[in-house]
Write a protein that holds these residues in place. Structure first.
Motif, PDB file in Angstrom:
ATOM      1  N   LEU A 110       9.691  13.437  -1.422  1.00 26.38           N
ATOM      2  CA  LEU A 110      11.144  13.287  -1.443  1.00 26.38           C
ATOM      3  C   LEU A 110      11.750  14.015  -0.246  1.00 26.38           C
ATOM      4  CD1 LEU A 110      13.771  12.414  -2.779  1.00 26.38           C
ATOM      5  CD2 LEU A 110      13.609  14.404  -4.284  1.00 26.38           C
ATOM      6  N   TRP A 111      12.389  13.241   0.630  1.00 32.32           N
ATOM      7  CA  TRP A 111      13.065  13.792   1.803  1.00 32.32           C
ATOM      8  C   TRP A 111      14.562  13.590   1.630  1.00 32.32           C
ATOM      9  CZ3 TRP A 111       9.903  11.700   6.625  1.00 32.32           C
ATOM     10  CH2 TRP A 111       8.572  12.126   6.509  1.00 32.32           C
ATOM     11  N   ARG A 112      15.279  14.706   1.518  1.00 34.41           N
ATOM     12  CA  ARG A 112      16.725  14.635   1.265  1.00 34.41           C
ATOM     13  C   ARG A 112      17.540  14.993   2.514  1.00 34.41           C
ATOM     14  NH1 ARG A 112      17.876  18.127  -4.046  1.00 34.41           N
ATOM     15  NH2 ARG A 112      15.798  19.038  -3.695  1.00 34.41           N
ATOM     16  N   PHE A 113      18.640  14.303   2.664  1.00 37.60           N
ATOM     17  CA  PHE A 113      19.598  14.584   3.731  1.00 37.60           C
ATOM     18  C   PHE A 113      20.967  14.190   3.192  1.00 37.60           C
ATOM     19  CE2 PHE A 113      17.825  10.399   4.126  1.00 37.60           C
ATOM     20  CZ  PHE A 113      18.923   9.570   4.283  1.00 37.60           C
ATOM     21  N   GLY A 114      22.007  14.879   3.572  1.00 35.86           N
ATOM     22  CA  GLY A 114      23.318  14.549   3.033  1.00 35.86           C
ATOM     23  C   GLY A 114      24.422  14.477   4.061  1.00 35.86           C
ATOM     24  N   ARG A 115      24.146  14.927   5.233  1.00 37.40           N
ATOM     25  CA  ARG A 115      25.220  15.076   6.220  1.00 37.40           C
ATOM     26  C   ARG A 115      25.783  13.733   6.678  1.00 37.40           C
ATOM     27  NH1 ARG A 115      27.126  19.231   9.022  1.00 37.40           N
ATOM     28  NH2 ARG A 115      28.172  18.835  11.016  1.00 37.40           N
ATOM     29  N   PHE A 116      24.947  12.736   6.766  1.00 33.75           N
ATOM     30  CA  PHE A 116      25.393  11.458   7.309  1.00 33.75           C
ATOM     31  C   PHE A 116      25.463  10.362   6.250  1.00 33.75           C
ATOM     32  CE2 PHE A 116      23.381  13.690  10.912  1.00 33.75           C
ATOM     33  CZ  PHE A 116      24.492  13.797  11.731  1.00 33.75           C
ATOM     34  N   GLY A 117      25.613  10.734   4.994  1.00 39.20           N
ATOM     35  CA  GLY A 117      25.741   9.726   3.958  1.00 39.20           C
ATOM     36  C   GLY A 117      24.402   9.269   3.426  1.00 39.20           C
ATOM     37  N   PHE A 118      24.305   7.973   3.104  1.00 36.10           N
ATOM     38  CA  PHE A 118      23.115   7.508   2.387  1.00 36.10           C
ATOM     39  C   PHE A 118      22.108   6.768   3.257  1.00 36.10           C
ATOM     40  CE2 PHE A 118      26.234   4.109   2.041  1.00 36.10           C
ATOM     41  CZ  PHE A 118      25.492   2.937   2.168  1.00 36.10           C
ATOM     42  N   VAL A 119      22.447   6.379   4.473  1.00 37.03           N
ATOM     43  CA  VAL A 119      21.523   5.640   5.336  1.00 37.03           C
ATOM     44  C   VAL A 119      20.768   6.629   6.211  1.00 37.03           C
ATOM     45  CG1 VAL A 119      21.295   3.896   7.135  1.00 37.03           C
ATOM     46  CG2 VAL A 119      23.008   3.616   5.328  1.00 37.03           C
ATOM     47  N   PRO A 120      19.438   6.630   6.175  1.00 41.32           N
ATOM     48  CA  PRO A 120      18.691   7.585   6.996  1.00 41.32           C
ATOM     49  C   PRO A 120      18.899   7.334   8.482  1.00 41.32           C
ATOM     50  CG  PRO A 120      17.220   5.972   6.001  1.00 41.32           C
ATOM     51  CD  PRO A 120      18.553   5.771   5.363  1.00 41.32           C
ATOM     52  N   THR A 121      18.914   8.404   9.244  1.00 43.34           N
ATOM     53  CA  THR A 121      19.042   8.278  10.691  1.00 43.34           C
ATOM     54  C   THR A 121      17.765   7.670  11.265  1.00 43.34           C
ATOM     55  OG1 THR A 121      18.122  10.475  11.105  1.00 43.34           O
ATOM     56  CG2 THR A 121      20.517  10.320  10.762  1.00 43.34           C
ATOM     57  N   ALA A 122      17.857   7.226  12.503  1.00 39.99           N
ATOM     58  CA  ALA A 122      16.689   6.659  13.174  1.00 39.99           C
ATOM     59  C   ALA A 122      15.550   7.675  13.246  1.00 39.99           C
ATOM     60  CB  ALA A 122      17.067   6.185  14.571  1.00 39.99           C
ATOM     61  N   ALA A 123      15.896   8.943  13.425  1.00 40.94           N
ATOM     62  CA  ALA A 123      14.866   9.979  13.524  1.00 40.94           C
ATOM     63  C   ALA A 123      14.136  10.173  12.202  1.00 40.94           C
ATOM     64  CB  ALA A 123      15.494  11.288  13.980  1.00 40.94           C
ATOM     65  N   VAL A 124      14.886  10.171  11.100  1.00 40.92           N
ATOM     66  CA  VAL A 124      14.273  10.331   9.780  1.00 40.92           C
ATOM     67  C   VAL A 124      13.390   9.130   9.462  1.00 40.92           C
ATOM     68  CG1 VAL A 124      14.743  10.440   7.306  1.00 40.92           C
ATOM     69  CG2 VAL A 124      16.053  11.865   8.885  1.00 40.92           C
ATOM     70  N   THR A 125      13.893   7.945   9.756  1.00 42.56           N
ATOM     71  CA  THR A 125      13.116   6.735   9.504  1.00 42.56           C
ATOM     72  C   THR A 125      11.826   6.730  10.308  1.00 42.56           C
ATOM     73  OG1 THR A 125      15.135   5.479   9.045  1.00 42.56           O
ATOM     74  CG2 THR A 125      13.160   4.221   9.562  1.00 42.56           C
ATOM     75  N   ALA A 126      11.908   7.115  11.579  1.00 44.65           N
ATOM     76  CA  ALA A 126      10.714   7.154  12.428  1.00 44.65           C
ATOM     77  C   ALA A 126       9.697   8.163  11.904  1.00 44.65           C
ATOM     78  CB  ALA A 126      11.104   7.481  13.863  1.00 44.65           C
ATOM     79  N   ASP A 127      10.187   9.316  11.476  1.00 46.43           N
ATOM     80  CA  ASP A 127       9.317  10.351  10.919  1.00 46.43           C
ATOM     81  C   ASP A 127       8.583   9.816   9.690  1.00 46.43           C
ATOM     82  OD1 ASP A 127       8.082  12.725  10.293  1.00 46.43           O
ATOM     83  OD2 ASP A 127       9.923  13.841   9.868  1.00 46.43           O
ATOM     84  N   ALA A 128       9.329   9.131   8.824  1.00 50.44           N
ATOM     85  CA  ALA A 128       8.730   8.571   7.604  1.00 50.44           C
ATOM     86  C   ALA A 128       7.713   7.485   7.944  1.00 50.44           C
ATOM     87  CB  ALA A 128       9.816   8.012   6.700  1.00 50.44           C
ATOM     88  N   PHE A 129       8.037   6.642   8.910  1.00 48.78           N
ATOM     89  CA  PHE A 129       7.149   5.549   9.297  1.00 48.78           C
ATOM     90  C   PHE A 129       5.817   6.095   9.814  1.00 48.78           C
ATOM     91  CE2 PHE A 129       5.491   2.548  12.441  1.00 48.78           C
ATOM     92  CZ  PHE A 129       5.508   1.357  11.735  1.00 48.78           C
ATOM     93  N   VAL A 130       5.879   7.080  10.692  1.00 46.01           N
ATOM     94  CA  VAL A 130       4.659   7.661  11.276  1.00 46.01           C
ATOM     95  C   VAL A 130       3.853   8.397  10.206  1.00 46.01           C
ATOM     96  CG1 VAL A 130       3.784   9.357  12.930  1.00 46.01           C
ATOM     97  CG2 VAL A 130       5.634   7.801  13.586  1.00 46.01           C
TER      98      VAL A 130
ATOM     99  N   ASP B 100       0.824  -1.211   0.000  1.00 42.17           N
ATOM    100  CA  ASP B 100       0.000   0.000   0.000  1.00 42.17           C
ATOM    101  C   ASP B 100       0.855   1.256   0.000  1.00 42.17           C
ATOM    102  OD1 ASP B 100      -2.819  -1.181   0.404  1.00 42.17           O
ATOM    103  OD2 ASP B 100      -1.629  -2.171   1.946  1.00 42.17           O
ATOM    104  N   GLY B 101       1.982   1.189   0.694  1.00 42.89           N
ATOM    105  CA  GLY B 101       2.916   2.303   0.737  1.00 42.89           C
ATOM    106  C   GLY B 101       4.327   1.774   0.850  1.00 42.89           C
ATOM    107  N   VAL B 102       5.288   2.556   0.377  1.00 48.12           N
ATOM    108  CA  VAL B 102       6.688   2.133   0.440  1.00 48.12           C
ATOM    109  C   VAL B 102       7.544   3.277   0.944  1.00 48.12           C
ATOM    110  CG1 VAL B 102       6.476   0.387  -1.368  1.00 48.12           C
ATOM    111  CG2 VAL B 102       7.103   2.716  -2.011  1.00 48.12           C
ATOM    112  N   ILE B 103       8.604   2.901   1.676  1.00 45.37           N
ATOM    113  CA  ILE B 103       9.571   3.874   2.197  1.00 45.37           C
ATOM    114  C   ILE B 103      10.951   3.441   1.700  1.00 45.37           C
ATOM    115  CG2 ILE B 103      10.441   5.068   4.239  1.00 45.37           C
ATOM    116  CD1 ILE B 103       7.958   4.124   5.752  1.00 45.37           C
ATOM    117  N   PRO B 104      11.248   3.682   0.417  1.00 46.87           N
ATOM    118  CA  PRO B 104      12.566   3.318  -0.089  1.00 46.87           C
ATOM    119  C   PRO B 104      13.617   4.330   0.342  1.00 46.87           C
ATOM    120  CG  PRO B 104      11.307   4.375  -1.824  1.00 46.87           C
ATOM    121  CD  PRO B 104      10.394   4.277  -0.627  1.00 46.87           C
ATOM    122  N   SER B 105      14.793   3.841   0.663  1.00 46.41           N
ATOM    123  CA  SER B 105      15.954   4.712   0.860  1.00 46.41           C
ATOM    124  C   SER B 105      17.055   4.199  -0.046  1.00 46.41           C
ATOM    125  CB  SER B 105      16.389   4.732   2.325  1.00 46.41           C
ATOM    126  OG  SER B 105      16.638   3.428   2.813  1.00 46.41           O
ATOM    127  N   CYS B 106      18.068   5.063  -0.311  1.00 43.48           N
ATOM    128  CA  CYS B 106      19.129   4.692  -1.264  1.00 43.48           C
ATOM    129  C   CYS B 106      18.483   4.229  -2.568  1.00 43.48           C
ATOM    130  CB  CYS B 106      20.020   3.583  -0.718  1.00 43.48           C
ATOM    131  SG  CYS B 106      20.056   3.362   1.062  1.00 43.48           S
TER     132      CYS B 106
END
Length: 795
Positions: A627-647, A359-365
């Motif tokens: 599209l949620w972009r971040f670059g400071r920590f490379g290509f793996v989303p932080t736990a905070a970004v992942t949680a935000d996307a999940f909710v 129903d929904g997808v949260i792809p990263s990289c």
């Protein structure tokens, strides 16, 4: 006989409109025939011998005299009115093939439904299963002679049959209250938990541990944090299903525990490969983000890209997993996919091959699919080899370029931030198409691009070297390339020797934009295209001749949705988490690892924009894509970004499911259900706290760790959508190179390289078409569209 109305939504897994089909003459006072519905999957997609079935009776018809049969076998005792008011039951012991379920009663007309059952070991529609296939064993076993090694299954018994079916096992784990614990798998090798794991084995027969945590689900149910983990096999893969549970209480599909909220988070593993072996899933089901809220976590090794490159088989496996959940645990409200890299490929390809599966997808990289990603991999292999050829190196030396100038030319041709992205593709996946044993060629100097060849052979099957294909000594041995692993989908060439191939670079003018902008000279442009070459069927460099795709393979790639189709993707909610991984040598911002350590160099920012371009071209918008972009920590989303996307995704899918409009398409519901939080934004790389969401696209694009680069095909004139596997051709025209010019001799040399013409990217690709997926490959390669879903028939 009168056929009842087909269910809406084509391939939706549950729910049909009730139609009361009147039968008989005027003196017949019986009520209309009931509708028989398979709730756990489509009636012709049933697997494993059982199905969750509903008998939708007319109003005021008593259930106690309704007889439900499978053939001549009475299964009425399996049915009852459940807490949700539905008359349902689990029908078991279905034979492989067609089964007739009949519902009858003195007060109603009889109806029947034909259910088609396939083995739990598969296949359903992916076609004949690839052989050989090495079953996992309770403990891993080393390779010996021609006997391949095996992987540890994490199960206590051996496979029961050639399909690697292993008896499923249930274990319980609990979340500890210990501070500083690690979210690591409790059973990585031995089945026991590491000392610092947040999840520890739970013994239902013992007293509750003193450090047992509690949690409150998103439905408000407060429970001890105990997780039921079921491990078993399905479609020859090993699966894990984890969910909050009370071990002292029963659980059935018709009476689920209230610890589960009906939602599923499906984890897709990364990378890409095609070993001929059964593996444990790659992911970590110990995901507090989901489990604590009451969300079930599911995974299967055949939906992990590292273990399976057959995308049709992958989609089939996800479908079977959802069926397994619905007939064992209860009906699913919605399913969210999550995963990085190869995991993003599988989320998006599953949504293209079989819309509604997720129903929904949260792809990263993010990569849109595997076939068009392979295009960049193959181009990079050719380019890194070309840059080491004497003709190119002589040009560079005679011109007196510095190494920095040479590398700037490479970056201009490659379309990347610098030369190292192609090095990364070559080293990580450049051998993925090799069908037999190979000696890997690795770029060992990221400055010069120098290549070193391995002295030890490898193969992509993970089988003993003496077993696999060799053109001279073992031509009939198993071929191990990515296309070979899905030969049931692609089919073989006319001579029966090779899987049909989607790879093609006929007419591709490498470095075209680099030449027209003056980044490379005319002689460099001509030499580049003269010497780049292509690959043979065995993925050996040709040195000169280009690679030509098989027309049948191109047709299949698009029609089956294996090249992701924007019209199909528009039916799925997407939150795309895009980090930065565009170089192996460019350091990350100060304070964010301080260097490129941990980067792979292949997950390029432009890929998310490519995905969006496919949507824009197909449906005129990208309303389903955030599209949620971040670059400071490379290509793996932080736990905070992942949680935000999940909710946010949970809110989005809840809105969609609440939309009961019968006149709206799923695409319209996805767009209108999009919450305000699912908007485009970025965290600037200068934002050390990564706390300020910036919605100004121009500001985001100006950040060097957020802006998109390009690819070798885009530099060659290809579209941002990067979905043209093989271009249509047009005559070579000197005017197309303006403001640059070519001598008559150089034009003549280019004519020799492109005797049939050069790419005309203003036209669709060869074979490019809308997907009509899912397709059924049971009767052979190429696939056929499915008929409408079976419905019950009044008698």
């Amino acid at each position: 006989m009168k056929q009842l109305k087909n269910r809406p939504g084509g391939f939706a897994l549950a729910g049909m409109t009730l139609v009361l089909a009147a039968c008989g003459g005027g003196s017949d006072n019986r009520a209309a025939a009931p509708e028989i519905r398979v709730l756990s999957t489509r009636a012709d997609f049933v697997t494993g011998g059982d199905a969750l079935v509903e008998i939708a009776l007319p109003a005021n018809v008593p259930t106690n005299d309704v007889k439900v049969s499978v053939g001549n076998r009475d299964v009425s005792s399996n049915f009852a009115v459940r807490a949700d008011g539905r008359f349902t039951g689990l029908v078991t012991d279905l034979a492989n093939g067609a089964n007739t379920i009949t519902a009858s009663s003195p007060s109603i007309h009889t109806s029947s439904l034909t259910v088609t059952n396939s083995p739990a070991g598969g296949p359903v529609f992916s076609g004949p299963q690839i052989q050989p296939w090495v079953c996992a064993t309770p403990a891993p076993q080393a390779e010996s002679g021609t006997t391949p090694s095996t992987n540890g299954s994490g199960l206590s018994t051996a496979a029961k049959d050639a399909q690697c079916n292993i008896t499923a096992e249930v274990k319980y784990f609990y979340k500890t209250t210990t501070a500083g614990c690690a979210a690591v798998l409790p059973d990585p090798t031995t089945g026991s938990a590491p000392a610092n794991s947040c999840f520890k084995p739970y013994d239902p027969s013992a007293a509750a541990p003193a450090d047992l945590a509690t949690t409150t689900t998103d439905t408000g149910v407060k429970v001890p944090y105990i997780v039921r983990r079921e491990r078993g096999t399905l479609n020859r893969g090993i699966y894990d299903i984890a969910v909050l549970a009370d071990p002292a209480k029963p659980w059935t599909a018709t009476a689920p525990q209230n610890t589960w909220n009906g939602k599923v988070l499906y984890q897709f593993g990364s990378s890409t490969g095609q070993p001929r072996k059964q593996f444990r899933p790659q992911g970590n089901w110990a995901t507090d983000l989901a489990l604590a809220r009451g969300v079930m976590v599911a995974q299967n090794s055949l939906s992990d890209s590292q273990y399976n490159s057959n995308r049709v088989l992958m989609a089939e496996t996800v479908m079977m997993m959802k069926e397994k959940i619905q007939k064992s645990y209860g009906l699913i409200k919605f399913t969210t996919g999550i995963g990085c890299s190869g995991g993003s490929i599988n989320q998006l390809t599953a949504s293209s091959i079989m819309p509604g599966l997720l129903d929904g997808v949260i792809p990263s990289c993010t990569f849109p699919d595997s076939e068009t990603t392979t295009m960049e991999v193959q181009d990079c292999v050719l380019l890194v080899e070309l840059y080491q050829k004497p003709e190119w190196q002589t040009l560079m030396q005679n011109a007196g370029y510095t190494q920095a100038q040479i590398n700037a030319k490479k970056a201009a041709i490659n379309g990347h931030v610098d030369q190292t992205a192609c090095h990364a593709w070559n080293n990580l996946f450049g051998n993925n198409s090799k069908p037999g044993n190979f000696f890997a060629r690795t770029v060992t100097d990221n400055v010069t691009g120098a290549i070193t060849q391995a002295t030890t052979p490898s193969n992509n099957c993970g089988l003993p070297a003496s077993v696999v294909y060799d053109p001279a000594t073992n031509p009939s041995g198993p071929r191990c390339g990515a296309l070979d692993s899905a030969v049931a989908v692609w089919g073989k060439t006319a001579d029966g020797k090779f899987a049909r191939d989607t790879r093609d670079n006929v007419g591709v003018q490498y470095g075209l934009k680099a030449f027209t902008t003056g980044a490379i000279t005319a002689e460099e442009f001509v030499t580049l295209n003269e010497r780049i070459g292509g690959f043979t069927r065995d993925s050996v460099l040709t040195g000169g001749a280009r690679t030509a795709a098989d027309a049948e393979a191109l047709d299949i790639a698009y029609k089956a949705g294996i090249v992701t189709n924007g019209k199909q993707l528009a039916k799925t909610a997407i939150i795309d988490l895009r980090g930065w991984d565009d170089s192996l040598i460019v350091p990350l911002p100060t304070g964010a690892a301080g260097s490129a350590a941990g980067l792979t160099g292949i997950h390029h920012v432009w890929r998310s924009f490519s995905l969006r371009d496919r949507l824009d071209k197909a449906v005129g918008n990208h309303d389903n894509h955030a599209l949620w972009r971040f670059g400071r920590f490379g290509f793996v989303p932080t736990a905070a970004v992942t949680a935000d996307a999940f909710v946010t995704m949970d809110k989005w899918l809840t809105n969609i499911k609440a939309d009961t409009r019968t006149t709206a398409t799923i695409q319209q519901k996805v767009a209108s259900g999009k919450p305000a939080e699912a908007t485009d934004f970025c965290y600037l790389s200068s934002d050390a706290a990564q706390a300020t969401k910036v919605t100004d696209k121009a500001a985001c694009d100006a950040d060097p760790f957020l802006k998109p680069s390009a690819s070798p095909r885009q530099v060659a004139g290809g579209p941002l959508s990067e979905d043209v596997l093989k271009c249509q051709l047009k005559p070579l025209n000197a005017a197309d190179y303006a403001p640059q010019t070519l001598t008559a001799a150089q034009l003549s040399r280019l004519q020799a390289v492109f005797p049939s013409g050069v790419c005309d990217f203003a036209k669709p690709g060869v074979g490019q078409q809308d997907a009509v997926s899912p397709l059924n490959f049971a009767s052979g390669p190429g696939g056929q569209p499915f008929a409408a879903a079976p419905v019950s028939v009044a008698q």
